[in-house]
Design a protein around this motif. Structure first.
Motif, short mmCIF file in Angstrom:
data_model
loop_
_atom_site.label_atom_id
_atom_site.label_comp_id
_atom_site.label_asym_id
_atom_site.label_seq_id
_atom_site.Cartn_x
_atom_site.Cartn_y
_atom_site.Cartn_z
N UNK A 237 13.74 -54.77 -71.95
CA UNK A 237 13.25 -55.35 -70.22
C UNK A 237 11.38 -55.00 -70.15
N UNK A 238 11.58 -56.08 -69.18
CA UNK A 238 9.82 -56.49 -68.96
C UNK A 238 9.79 -55.16 -68.24
N UNK A 239 8.72 -54.31 -68.20
CA UNK A 239 8.45 -53.50 -67.31
C UNK A 239 7.06 -53.37 -66.72
N UNK A 240 6.78 -53.89 -65.25
CA UNK A 240 5.14 -54.09 -65.22
C UNK A 240 5.09 -52.50 -64.21
N UNK A 241 3.76 -52.19 -64.32
CA UNK A 241 2.87 -50.55 -63.26
C UNK A 241 2.30 -51.45 -62.34
N UNK A 242 2.20 -51.38 -61.08
CA UNK A 242 1.36 -52.19 -60.46
C UNK A 242 0.59 -50.62 -59.32
N UNK A 243 -0.54 -50.64 -59.68
CA UNK A 243 -0.59 -49.47 -59.11
C UNK A 243 -2.42 -50.43 -57.94
N UNK A 244 -3.12 -49.82 -56.91
CA UNK A 244 -4.43 -49.83 -55.75
C UNK A 244 -5.85 -49.60 -56.78
N UNK A 245 -5.57 -48.42 -57.18
CA UNK A 245 -5.83 -47.95 -57.75
C UNK A 245 -6.53 -48.09 -59.11
N UNK A 246 -8.25 -48.26 -59.46
CA UNK A 246 -8.38 -49.09 -60.76
C UNK A 246 -8.09 -47.98 -61.85
N UNK B 212 13.52 -60.18 -56.94
CA UNK B 212 12.97 -60.60 -55.70
C UNK B 212 11.09 -60.67 -55.78
N UNK B 213 10.68 -61.33 -55.33
CA UNK B 213 9.05 -61.44 -55.60
C UNK B 213 7.77 -61.47 -54.60
N UNK B 214 7.11 -60.83 -55.03
CA UNK B 214 5.93 -59.98 -53.78
C UNK B 214 4.78 -60.32 -54.61
N UNK B 215 3.93 -60.26 -53.96
CA UNK B 215 2.59 -60.69 -53.92
C UNK B 215 1.36 -59.60 -53.33
N UNK B 216 0.55 -59.99 -54.24
CA UNK B 216 -0.98 -59.04 -54.41
C UNK B 216 -1.93 -59.28 -53.55
N UNK B 217 -2.89 -58.60 -53.23
CA UNK B 217 -3.64 -59.84 -52.06
C UNK B 217 -4.85 -59.99 -52.58
N UNK B 218 -4.48 -60.35 -54.26
CA UNK B 218 -5.69 -61.93 -54.39
C UNK B 218 -4.36 -62.75 -54.57
N UNK B 219 -3.14 -62.53 -54.01
CA UNK B 219 -2.50 -63.97 -54.11
C UNK B 219 -1.44 -64.09 -55.49
N UNK B 220 -1.43 -63.46 -56.73
CA UNK B 220 -0.90 -63.43 -57.88
C UNK B 220 0.26 -62.83 -57.21
N UNK B 221 1.09 -63.41 -57.94
CA UNK B 221 2.66 -63.40 -57.85
C UNK B 221 3.80 -62.41 -58.75
N UNK B 222 4.67 -61.57 -58.73
CA UNK B 222 5.48 -61.06 -60.00
C UNK B 222 6.87 -61.02 -59.27
N UNK B 223 8.38 -61.31 -60.08
CA UNK B 223 9.73 -61.24 -60.05
C UNK B 223 10.14 -60.20 -61.08
N UNK B 224 10.91 -59.55 -60.22
CA UNK B 224 11.56 -59.05 -60.97
C UNK B 224 12.71 -58.17 -60.26
#
Length: 361
Positions: free
Chosen positions: A156-165, A210-222
């Protein structure tokens, strides 16, 4: 006659306090659930549904002398607890241990163990059918969830997204570097400093592309996603009867009595103590509270004091064979725990032995 103590909440700290006081006081433990939930093992239960029933412990084995009342507290004062059923438990001492809620599957959203098991097993089926997993939140829960999924389903492809750097702020740089290396080995992608423009259009824990977009315009489908942020403490029922801070946390003294009270105590997630809210700390709080109540009941001066640790601590397993951890050394400075110790202390069996002992099993 033995003095009576009413304990509101049967989570980690409440259950520990109840058992610690059972031999000396008349204990009444109040909780709406039909079983204690070992929430620290809930993420393992998600990926191992055949094992999931191990995280539930019926309350009927906890106490030898005391009573467990399955009800919800709606009002509290220094002399007792009003219940949702309309009854009241009068007591010489009251302990507030009502805990917090969190997104499923880290915590259950039902008071019935059988219903929670159904929810875990359904979520497992949904997750098994998903090829791409999105986790929102790179804190300990999100990281641990990613580790459980990646070690159970390496494809499985697992991606973690968080606004903190920053990853795990407050932990040693060496530990964070080790963690990043283990995540890379598991194929887990980190996207830090990246907030989503909008959340997923499907419900969490339900398979559906579904597909989501971050504030920089990058898209991610999961294909499925889980929330791993946003805890809420349970103190609304206290109203103005108990002093709380602006976040709703109960103000406590170093002896864990509620400010302005000698017979009212608080422990666990709801306190205003300057520390990360963790099960291990709630267990330590319970020992201090029990010692002070027993002393007071014997006519002695309560002397047990709780001192928060000066550093962040924790064990963060990544599945049953990996992970990182940080404890203080003898001087109080942070010390990185070897992965083998993380596995031995938590990752392999999720501390089930400790809770079997607590519940006299």
């Amino acid at each position: 006659m033995r003095k009576k103590v009413a304990i509101v909440g049967g989570g980690y700290g409440g259950a520990k306090a109840a058992k610690s006081l059972d031999a000396d006081l008349d204990v009444v433990l109040i909780d709406p659930k039909d079983a204690f939930v070992h929430s620290a093992a809930a993420l393992r239960a998600l990926v191992r549904p055949d094992w999931a029933e191990n995280i539930f412990f019926p309350y009927d084995t906890l106490l030898k002398n005391g009573t467990v009342v399955r009800d919800r507290a709606v009002e509290v004062d220094a002399h007792g607890v009003h219940l949702a059923s309309g009854g009241r438990v009068d007591a010489d001492y009251v302990v507030l241990a009502s805990g917090s809620s969190y997104a499923f599957p880290a915590k259950m959203h039902t008071d019935v163990a059988d219903e929670a098991l159904v929810a875990l097993r359904q979520a497992h089926k949904e997750l098994a059918d998903a090829g791409r997993v999105l986790i929102l939140g790179a804190g300990p829960v999100g990281l641990e969830l990613a580790g459980e999924i990646a070690t159970t389903w390496p494809d499985k492809r697992v991606t973690i997204v968080d606004p903190s750097a920053d990853l795990l702020p407050g932990f040693m740089p060496e530990l964070v570097a080790d963690l990043r290396g283990q995540l890379d080995e598991l194929g887990i992608e980190l996207r830090l400093g990246s907030a989503l423009a909008a959340g997923p259009t499907v419900a969490p824990g339900v398979v559906g592309e579904f597909t989501v977009t971050d504030e920089d315009g990058s898209r991610l489908t999961a294909d499925i996603w889980f929330r791993a942020h946003g805890s809420r403490i349970h103190t609304d029922f206290l109203d103005g009867a108990v002093p709380r801070n602006e976040r709703g946390q109960v103000k406590v003294t170093e002896r864990l009595s509620v400010e302005g009270h000698d017979t009212l105590y608080a422990l666990g997630d709801i306190t205003d103590l300057p520390e990360t809210k963790m099960a291990g700390f709630a267990l330590r709080h319970a020992e201090v509270v029990a010692a002070n109540i027993i002393a007071h009941a014997r006519g002695e001066e309560p002397a047990a004091v709780y001192t928060p640790l000066p550093i962040k601590v924790g064990l963060l397993p990544l599945g049953p064979t990996g992970g990182v951890g940080q404890f203080p050394n003898e001087q109080g400075a942070p010390f990185q725990v070897p992965t083998e110790t993380v596995v031995q202390m938590k990752g392999s069996e999720m501390m089930l032995g400790h809770f079997r002992e607590l519940f006299n099993l």
